[in-house]
Design an enzyme around this catalytic site. Structure first.
Site, PDB file in Angstrom:
ATOM      1  N   GLN A 215      89.145  32.948  15.075  1.00 60.45           N
ATOM      2  CA  GLN A 215      88.022  33.765  15.577  1.00 60.45           C
ATOM      3  C   GLN A 215      88.051  33.713  17.104  1.00 60.45           C
ATOM      4  OE1 GLN A 215      85.441  31.424  12.961  1.00 60.45           O
ATOM      5  NE2 GLN A 215      84.454  33.315  12.284  1.00 60.45           N
TER       6      GLN A 215
ATOM      7  N   ASP B  10      75.514  38.587  15.060  1.00 66.61           N
ATOM      8  CA  ASP B  10      75.968  37.241  14.729  1.00 66.61           C
ATOM      9  C   ASP B  10      76.269  36.426  15.988  1.00 66.61           C
ATOM     10  OD1 ASP B  10      77.057  35.311  12.719  1.00 66.61           O
ATOM     11  OD2 ASP B  10      78.909  35.668  13.841  1.00 66.61           O
TER      12      ASP B  10
ATOM     13  N   GLU C 126      70.763  36.483  15.325  1.00 69.68           N
ATOM     14  CA  GLU C 126      71.084  35.190  14.723  1.00 69.68           C
ATOM     15  C   GLU C 126      71.315  34.240  15.889  1.00 69.68           C
ATOM     16  OE1 GLU C 126      73.805  32.027  12.844  1.00 69.68           O
ATOM     17  OE2 GLU C 126      74.597  33.594  14.112  1.00 69.68           O
TER      18      GLU C 126
ATOM     19  N   ASP D 285      74.319  29.368   5.755  1.00 71.72           N
ATOM     20  CA  ASP D 285      74.837  28.337   6.649  1.00 71.72           C
ATOM     21  C   ASP D 285      74.280  26.964   6.290  1.00 71.72           C
ATOM     22  OD1 ASP D 285      76.698  29.624   8.280  1.00 71.72           O
ATOM     23  OD2 ASP D 285      75.122  30.490   9.535  1.00 71.72           O
TER      24      ASP D 285
HETATM   25  C1  GLC Z   1      77.147  32.596  12.376  1.00 72.08           C
HETATM   26  C2  GLC Z   1      77.280  32.704  10.882  1.00 72.08           C
HETATM   27  C3  GLC Z   1      78.189  31.626  10.385  1.00 72.08           C
HETATM   28  C4  GLC Z   1      79.542  31.782  11.040  1.00 72.08           C
HETATM   29  C5  GLC Z   1      79.417  31.850  12.560  1.00 72.08           C
HETATM   30  C6  GLC Z   1      80.680  32.366  13.183  1.00 72.08           C
HETATM   31  O1  GLC Z   1      76.539  31.438  12.765  1.00 72.08           O
HETATM   32  O2  GLC Z   1      76.029  32.637  10.285  1.00 72.08           O
HETATM   33  O3  GLC Z   1      78.318  31.650   8.991  1.00 72.08           O
HETATM   34  O4  GLC Z   1      80.356  30.713  10.676  1.00 72.08           O
HETATM   35  O5  GLC Z   1      78.405  32.727  12.978  1.00 72.08           O
HETATM   36  O6  GLC Z   1      80.815  33.738  12.976  1.00 72.08           O
END
Ligand code: GLC
Length: 599
Positions: free
Chosen positions: A199, A231, A273, A343
Site C-alpha cells: 500500500q 479511508d 475515517e 477493524d
Molecule cells: C483503514 C481501514 C483499515 C485498513 C487501513 C489501511 O483504517 O479501516 O481496515 O487496514 O485503513 O487502508
C-alpha cells in the site's frame, strides 16, 4: 496554481454535466434537505458484499433483510478492484474506476445504488485516498521508471530521510508490516508505506495526485453513491518532525475535495475515517476555530472505545468524563455511532481522562487488552490481541462484538443471557447517543469469531478476519424463531431503531450531555431542545442492580414515559432510579406535562 484551479474546476463541471437525470433529481432532494443524514431514523449497516451475499447482485437480492432490520444506510466495505493476493480487505486498490470483478461490474454497482434508493436506503462506499496498491497503474509506471509516476508517491533514494521521519512516526501494523517505508528493488529506492508494504502512500504535495484523486472521486459520485468514506484520512500529509497525522494540509485536501463534490454532485456526503484523539477528530467534521465544510459524518471512535472500557470495568465514570469534555461536533454534521467495525479496537483512553477518575492510563489500557484477549482472571471476553507492540507496550483487540461480550451458545444459559444483555446494552447507547447508529454485520445475530481465515494464506496473518465472518443465512433464519439468540438480538435492533426513529429529542440539534450520577456503575446522558420533549438514557455496566439519585437527572423518571428498557424494567422509588444488572432505560419527558408523553 491557476492551471491547477482550472483543471479541478473543469473536472467538477464535466462531472456535473455527465450526471444522470435520476441523480440530478436526488441532488435536488438533498439540496432541499441538506442534513438528511442527521434525521433520527437513519440506521446504518455495514458489511462486505461478498461475505454478506456473494456479489453486488446478491446484495440487491437481500435488501428485504435490511429493510426488515430497519436499515436506511448501507456501507459496503471496499469493492473497487484490488490487487491480487493479500489486499488488506480491499484497502489496496488497483483501479478506482472498476469494481472488483469477483463482486460484479460498475453497472451492477449503479443498479444496486438504484435499488437501494428505491428501498429508501443510501449507499456508502470506501475511497482509499491515502494510498494505492503497488499494482495500480500509477505505481506500475513508477516501477517502470516513469519519473512523473514516481512523483505520485513518496520515494527516497536512501534511508536518510526515512530514518528521520521514523523518529516521530508511529507504526500502524508493527507486527506484520513494521516501519513506514518499504525498499522496492525495482526502483532501488524506499517508498512510503504507512500500512502494508503493498500500500503505497500518495504524495499530495504533487498537484497531479490531487487532480487524479479528485477525478476518481467525481466518477464514483456519478455511479449513484450517497456517501464516500474517506479511508485513513489523517495520513494524507507528511511533515518532518511530526507524526505525519492530522496535518493542516490533510484538512485542506478534504475541504477542497468536498467543495468539488458539492459542485458536481450535491447529493453526496463525506464520511471521515479518522481514528484519532477526540480533539483532532472533530476537525474532520470541520470543527476548527472557524468552522469549515469538511466531512459531514465521522466515526465516533471515542464513544466506541469508552463503551468497551465501561463494560470491562463495570464503571461509567471514565465514559462520563471523556465524553463530557469532548467538543461538540459542528451543527450541520453528525457521528456514526458504532459498537464494532471491521477493524481492531485500539484503546484510545488518554492518560488525562484516566487520571481524572483516579486511574493510571497505561494500566487501564493494558487491563483492557488483557481483559478482551481473555487473559484477565474472570474475563468474560473471547477476543485476541492484534498488533502487539512490546516496544511501546501497546496492543489492540480483535473479535466480534458477541465474542467480546462473552456469548457462547454452548455455555450455560445464564451466561448466554448475560452476554446478550451486554451486547444489547452497548447498542442501546449507540442507538441514541448522537448520530447514525451502525450495525456491524452479524451483531444483529450474535455471530461469534470465525477462525476460517486461518485457512487462507492471504489472510492468516491478520486476525481482524476473525471478526469478519460470512453471513450464515441458515442461522439468520432463526431470527424468526422466538426465543433464539438470533430472534432476541435481531428483535432488539429492530426495537431500538423503531423507537429511535420516533424521537424528536434525538434530533441532531440536541447534542448529548453526559450527567454526573452518584453510582459509579452507571452512565447517563440527556438530550433536549428548548421547549420540546426531553430525553434521558441510563445504562448500567454492572451485572448487579445499581441505582442513582433522581436529583441528578434532568427530570424525575417516575413522572416520565419509559420509552424503552432492557429485558427487565427499571424501577423508580424513594428518589432513586434503579436499573437491573446490565440494564438500560430510555425516558422521554415533555416539559409542562405532569405525566410526560410517549413518542
Ligand atoms: C483503514 C481501514 C483499515 C485498513 C487501513 C489501511 O483504517 O479501516 O481496515 O487496514 O485503513 O487502508
Amino acid at each position: 496554481m491557476a492551471a491547477l484551479r482550472a483543471t479541478l474546476l473543469g473536472a467538477a463541471l464535466r462531472s456535473r454535466a455527465e450526471r444522470s437525470p435520476e441523480l440530478r433529481e436526488r441532488d435536488a432532494g438533498r439540496l432541499a434537505d441538506p442534513t438528511w443524514f442527521q434525521h433520527p431514523g437513519q440506521i446504518g449497516y455495514v458489511c462486505y458484499a461478498d461475505r454478506f451475499a456473494g456479489t453486488l447482485t446478491g446484495v440487491a437480492d437481500h435488501l428485504d433483510y435490511l429493510v426488515e432490520l430497519g436499515v436506511t444506510y448501507l456501507h459496503l466495505m471496499p469493492l473497487l478492484a484490488p490487487r491480487p493476493g493479500p489486499n488488506d480487505g480491499g484497502y489496496a486498490v488497483a483501479d478506482y474506476g472498476a469494481v472488483d470483478p469477483r463482486l460484479g461490474t460498475i453497472d451492477d454497482l449503479a443498479n444496486l445504488a438504484g435499488a437501494l434508493h428505491r428501498s429508501g436506503m443510501s449507499l456508502c462506499i470506501d475511497v482509499v485516498v491515502n494510498h494505492t496498491a503497488r499494482e495500480h497503474p500509477w505505481a506500475q509506471r513508477a516501477l517502470a521508471g516513469d519519473p512523473a509516476a514516481r512523483a505520485f508517491y513518496h520515494v527516497f533514494d536512501d534511508r536518510a530521510l526515512p530514518d528521520r521521519y521514523e523518529q516521530t512516526l508511529r507504526e500502524v501494523f508493527p507486527a506484520f508490516a513494521p516501519g513506514n517505508f518499504t525498499f522496492v528493488p525495482e526502483m532501488g529506492a524506499w517508498v512510503w508505506t504507512t500500512f502494508n508494504d503493498y500500500q503505497w502512500d500518495l504524495n499530495y504535495g504533487n498537484p497531479a495526485v490531487l487532480v487524479a484523486m479528485a477525478e476518481a472521486i467525481l466518477n464514483l459520485c456519478n455511479i449513484g453513491v450517497d456517501v464516500l468514506r474517506l479511508d485513513a484520512v489523517p495520513f494524507l500529509w507528511k511533515r518532518l518532525d511530526t507524526d505525519c497525522e492530522n496535518q493542516p494540509e490533510a484538512h485542506w485536501i478534504v475541504e477542497l475535495l468536498r467543495s468539488l463534490v458539492a459542485m458536481a454532485a450535491p447529493a453526496v456526503a463525506f464520511k471521515a475515517e479518522a481514528i484519532v484523539p477526540p480533539e483532532q477528530l472533530v476537525q474532520y467534521l470541520g470543527g476548527h476555530e472557524v468552522p469549515r465544510h469538511e466531512c459531514d459524518i465521522a466515526y465516533h471512535n471515542q464513544l466506541m472505545v469508552m463503551l468497551w472500557s465501561s463494560l470491562a470495568s463495570r464503571d461509567g465514570r471514565l465514559i462520563t468524563h471523556a465524553l463530557s469534555r469532548m467538543r461538540h461536533r459542528p451543527p450541520a454534521t453528525t457521528w456514526m455511532t458504532y459498537v464494532r467495525c471491521h477493524d481492531d479496537i485500539g484503546w484510545a483512553v488518554s492518560d488525562e481522562d484516566a487520571a481524572a477518575v483516579g486511574w493510571d492510563g497505561w494500566s487501564h489500557r493494558n487491563f483492557l487488552t488483557e481483559f478482551y484477549a481473555g487473559e484477565f482472571p474472570g474475563s468474560f471476553a473471547h477476543g485476541a490481541r492484534f498488533q502487539d507492540n512490546p516496544a511501546i507496550g501497546d496492543s489492540r483487540i480483535s473479535g466480534t462484538a458477541a465474542s467480546l461480550c462473552g456469548l457462547d451458545p454452548a455455555g450455560d444459559p445464564a451466561g448466554v443471557e448475560t452476554a446478550i444483555r451486554r451486547l444489547v446494552l452497548l447498542y442501546a447507547v449507540a442507538f441514541c447517543y448522537d448520530g447514525i447508529p451502525l450495525v456491524y454485520m452479524g451483531d444483529e445475530l450474535g455471530l461469534r469469531n470465525d477462525l476460517h481465515y486461518l485457512d487462507d494464506p492471504d489472510r492468516a496473518a491478520d486476525n481482524r478476519w476473525m471478526h469478519r465472518p460470512a453471513m450464515p443465512w441458515e442461522v439468520a433464519e432463526r431470527r424468526h424463531r422466538p426465543g433464539t439468540i438470533e430472534a432476541r438480538l435481531f428483535g432488539w435492533m429492530q426495537r431500538l431503531g423503531t423507537v429511535q426513529r420516533r424521537l424528536a429529542a434525538l434530533d441532531a440539534a440536541a447534542p448529548p450531555e453526559p450527567l454526573a450520577v452518584d453510582d459509579p456503575h452507571l452512565f447517563a446522558f440527556t438530550r433536549s431542545r428548548p421547549g420540546e420533549e426531553r430525553f434521558l438514557a441510563v445504562a448500567n455496566f454492572s451485572e448487579e442492580a445499581a441505582s442513582c439519585s433522581t436529583a441528578a437527572l434532568p427530570f424525575d423518571p417516575g413522572e416520565a414515559t419509559l420509552l424503552l428498557g432492557g429485558d427487565e424494567s427499571p424501577a423508580v422509588g424513594g428518589g432513586r432510579l434503579t436499573l437491573p444488572g446490565l440494564g438500560f432505560a430510555w425516558y422521554g419527558f415533555t416539559p409542562g406535562s405532569a405525566a410526560g408523553t410517549g413518542p
